[in-house]
Structures are given as structure tokens and as C-alpha cells.
Design an enzyme around this catalytic site. Structure first.
Site, PDB file in Angstrom:
ATOM      1  N   VAL A   1      -5.888   0.959   6.293  1.00 22.27           N
ATOM      2  CA  VAL A   1      -4.488   1.249   6.472  1.00 22.27           C
ATOM      3  C   VAL A   1      -4.005   2.257   5.950  1.00 22.27           C
ATOM      4  O   VAL A   1      -4.616   2.498   4.923  1.00 22.27           O
ATOM      5  CB  VAL A   1      -3.631  -0.199   6.352  1.00 22.27           C
TER       6      VAL A   1
ATOM      7  N   GLU B   1      -5.241   8.198   8.169  1.00 19.59           N
ATOM      8  CA  GLU B   1      -4.944   8.840   7.225  1.00 19.59           C
ATOM      9  C   GLU B   1      -3.267   9.350   6.956  1.00 19.59           C
ATOM     10  O   GLU B   1      -2.680  10.059   8.271  1.00 19.59           O
ATOM     11  CB  GLU B   1      -5.480  10.513   7.370  1.00 19.59           C
ATOM     12  N   SER B   2      -2.974   8.820   6.171  1.00 17.92           N
ATOM     13  CA  SER B   2      -1.276   9.000   5.844  1.00 17.92           C
ATOM     14  C   SER B   2      -0.709  10.311   6.085  1.00 17.92           C
ATOM     15  O   SER B   2       0.257  10.522   7.141  1.00 17.92           O
ATOM     16  CB  SER B   2      -0.785   8.497   4.593  1.00 17.92           C
TER      17      SER B   2
ATOM     18  N   CYS C   1       0.730  -1.163   0.033  1.00 16.96           N
ATOM     19  CA  CYS C   1      -0.072   0.117  -0.155  1.00 16.96           C
ATOM     20  C   CYS C   1       0.780   1.177   0.031  1.00 16.96           C
ATOM     21  O   CYS C   1       1.449   1.307   0.837  1.00 16.96           O
ATOM     22  CB  CYS C   1      -1.035  -0.206   1.161  1.00 16.96           C
TER      23      CYS C   1
ATOM     24  N   LYS D   1     -10.145  -9.087   6.239  1.00 18.54           N
ATOM     25  CA  LYS D   1      -9.359  -8.414   7.329  1.00 18.54           C
ATOM     26  C   LYS D   1      -9.752  -9.390   8.728  1.00 18.54           C
ATOM     27  O   LYS D   1     -10.841  -9.780   8.858  1.00 18.54           O
ATOM     28  CB  LYS D   1      -9.856  -7.126   7.730  1.00 18.54           C
TER      29      LYS D   1
END
Lengths: 254, 254
Positions: free
Chosen positions: B70, B86-87, B30, B57
Site C-alpha cells: 500500500v 508507489e506513492s 501508513c 493480508k
């Protein structure tokens, strides 16, 4: 309201005194621009608002901001008059640059959690636009969650504070507000009764009534009927940017 | 690579010692999770990586993070083990919480400008996914701009620095990198030759070669062929999350 004329093709670029005051390029009915007005007003930062006709933009606007989007904030005191875009980036910048009225919690974890809630509010925003563009009220009221609004009801109830920000509105309150203010317009546009149910949303209804009394919210507030009028013009394909300006002119002449 | 097994339905929740070390819920391929790995590694913050099978999951994951997305970062030292998602929000949090290796410019204007460039990179990300999902290379290479990549070529050339962050990578470098690393996989997936033209992108090509030598990038780097293998499995509808784990096992057994 006479200052809300939207500049368009052929409009000369407005000239301001060399006063070092921030210039905000905006559109009177844009909820993203609304966010920046709220933060500027909450922090009592003076600014010149310049309203742009987004359909027929003035030629010079692409030289001010290459993105030609609003909101755009021109930092006239900085070298080269840089322009910031993106409502959240502008608001975060203002909060750090003008820390006198801090809008985020000091605690870094709480600040990050506030940003997650702001990000998540995007779900409601998307549903709101989907409704306006597709006439599909089910999208918004699906399963009585009002597109995730129930999360905010629960969160504010849990916090036991007047506002998400505590005793006064914080960044989350202001970032949500533009769409909450416009929520009240839906009942004028659609037959279905769009009202927050007092049984399901008692905390958010109290919050809304308190927000309307906030100084910054008052500065830029429009009632539901006015928002509905603009939205209907937009839905018909002829967004009436100068609606308020023309009304004020008519009143003046009348 | 033996630690890259992705937990799935029925997998027990991994137990870690009560060591106060951050837990990062991730998926090995990802790109958004990749961002967080890069920032943690750049700042040399220790963490436990827990890989999640995003199709099936594990049951307990919704209790860890209600969003079940993720990347998710569990702050085990904080009360109640809060989880950030949230990256960009996670990376910004880490940058403020662990200021020893600062990734943003100190100057608030420059920091905001960096965030605008990170936001704008979303155009390239969207085009990248459009290509992978619709097999439409024109979308990416349209008018030789590579979906806005030319903006970054010009920007880095203007800065005259090795990285966007200066002598070492900064937040913009790391937030762009996951897709730049994967760019190299396109030539294995599509017949069309996907290479950055040395005439048009000389600065970004030099940047890419320097990035590959960066410590944090090396920690999580996969070559184009490996990315292509995973992407092809995803395009066929059977994302092979455990590809690396199974390969490592085969090598071990062989």
C-alpha cells in the site's frame, strides 16, 4: 575519447562560450549519469559533458551543485544557471521540455505503469551492486529470476514490440540500459558464467541486440571488457576515472 | 472512524457498486498511503478507501496488486482494472489525470525543482524511521539540522509564501506532510523534548499551523498522541491497525 578527462582537485573550471548549451556534469562510468546521456542523445539535444573525479572533486563543483552529485544538469539559459540533480528527475524534465522525441506513452495510465517498471528495476540495480561489492553471485541469480529481470522478459514478450517503447526505445528502455550494458562485464569479473540463458530470456536477448544498434546507445556505448576493467579498478578501491582518457593518449603518442 | 477496520486473512473482498469510483488500498497509519489520501482529498476526487492489515493480508489482495504494497490505487474505470503503486507515481498520475487543482508549478524547471525537494525529503524520512526503530534521537537532531529540515525552513522563507505551493498547498507540501504530522508524536514516545525550535524553524512552524487548517489535511488528520499510540504498538511488534476502529466501537457501545 580525449574529452573524458575527469576534473579533480585543482582543475580549473572549464570555460565554455556563451552558447546557451546545456552542461552535463557526469562521470564516464556512472550508470545514473549514463541515463541522462542516453536521453540527451536520443532527443539529439546538444550538450557539453564535464566529467568529474568523484573521489577528489574540483573545489568549484560544490558551487555549481550543492549536492556535489552526478549527474547534474546545468540549465545555462535559465536565470541563475539552475542545476538539476537525480537521473530520473532530469530525464523526466528533458522529456517534457523537449517533446519532439517523446519517450513516454501519451496515455497517462501507460506512462504511470512505465514509471512503476522503472522504479521496480531498482531491485535489479541493488542486486547488481550487492554482487559487485560483496562478491555474492547468488544474490543476482537467485532462483533463476536474475533479481526480477524475468518481469521484464515477460513484459516485453507480452507487448510484442521490439522495444518497451514500441518501434524505438522509450524511457523504460533507456532507464534500464546502463545496467544491461554493464551486465555483459560480469563474465570478465567473476568466474561464474554470467550470461542470460537463451531459454529463459529470449526476448530480452533480442532486445539487447537491438538496443546496441540504437543511435543514442551507440553514442555512449562501452563493451563489457572495458566496463569490467573500470569496475575492477573500483573494486580495488582506486576507481580509474581517466582510464579511457589515458588509453586514448597512449594510442595517440604510440 | 468506523470505516477504518483493516481487512485481514479470511476477510472477504469488499463489494462496491459498479460506480466507477477509484479504490485506494491503504493502511490508516501508513505515511506513504497518507500522501495519496491528501492528493485525492485536495483534488476532491471521490474514492473508496480499503484498509489492509499489512501483517496478515487478506488472501485476495495479491490478486488485486501483485506487489501487495500500500498505497495501491485501482482504476476501476480502465480496462482490466489496473492498479498503480508507489506513492509518488500515484500522486503524479492523479495530478496529470485530474488537472483541475494543479499541484505542481506550471513551469517545467520549477516542477523539476519541486521534485528534487520531494526526493531530498527522503533524508528526513530515513532519519525519522531510524529514530523509531533504533531509539537514537541523535540521528534526527544531529547538529540542529533535524536531518535536513533546515533546507525546507530556508526554502520557504526564501519563497515568502504561506505554503511551498504558494497561497495553497502544492505537491511538495502534501508529500512532506505525513511525516510532519507525525513529528508531533515523538514527544509522547521519547523522553527527549522533540519540538521544532521557534528560533530555528519559525517559518516551518507557521507553515505547520496553516497546514493543519487545510481541507485535505483535516480530512485525514490525527493528533500526535494518536500517532504515538499507534507507533508504540508498532514498536512493540504488534502494530494495532484497528486501533481507531476499536476505539470508535467502544465509544458507540459505551
Amino acid at each position: 575519447m580525449s574529452n573524458t578527462q575527469h576534473l579533480t582537485i585543482g582543475s580549473p573550471k572549464p570555460v565554455f562560450p556563451d552558447d546557451g548549451i546545456l552542461k552535463l556534469y557526469s562521470m564516464r562510468f556512472c550508470p545514473y549519469a549514463h541515463r541522462v546521456h542516453l536521453v540527451l542523445d536520443a532527443k539529439k539535444i546538444p550538450y557539453h559533458a564535464i566529467y568529474i573525479n568523484l573521489r577528489d572533486k574540483p573545489e568549484w563543483f560544490s558551487l555549481v551543485s550543492s549536492s556535489t552529485k552526478v549527474p547534474a544538469l546545468e540549465l545555462v539559459k535559465e536565470q541563475g544557471n539552475p542545476v538539476l540533480i537525480e537521473s530520473l528527475i532530469i530525464c523526466d524534465y528533458l522529456d517534457e521540455k523537449y517533446p519532439e522525441v517523446p519517450l513516454y506513452p501519451k496515455d497517462l495510465l501507460k506512462k504511470a505503469q512505465e514509471k512503476i517498471l522503472i522504479e521496480r528495476f531498482g531491485q535489479f540495480i541493488n542486486a547488481f551492486y550487492y554482487l559487485l561489492l560483496h562478491d555474492n553471485p547468488e544474490q543476482l541469480v537467485d532462483t533463476d529470476h536474475y533479481a526480477g529481470l524475468v518481469v521484464y522478459e515477460e513484459e516485453l514478450k507480452r507487448r510484442c514490440t521490439k522495444f518497451f517503447g514500441g518501434d524505438s526505445p522509450g524511457m523504460l528502455d533507456y532507464m534500464m540500459w546502463p545496467w544491461c550494458e554493464r551486465f555483459d562485464s560480469l563474465k570478465y569479473t567473476f568466474e561464474q558464467k554470467f550470461e542470460l540463458s537463451p531459454e529463459r530470456f529470449p526476448t530480452l536477448i533480442k532486445w539487447r541486440d537491438l538496443m546496441i544498434q540504437d543511435h543514442a546507445v551507440k553514442c555512449f556505448y562501452l563493451d563489457g571488457q572495458t566496463h569490467a576493467k573500470y569496475m575492477n579498478s573500483r573494486r580495488s578501491g582506486q576507481a580509474d576515472y581517466n582510464m579511457l582518457y589515458n588509453e586514448a593518449k597512449r594510442v595517440k603518442l604510440g
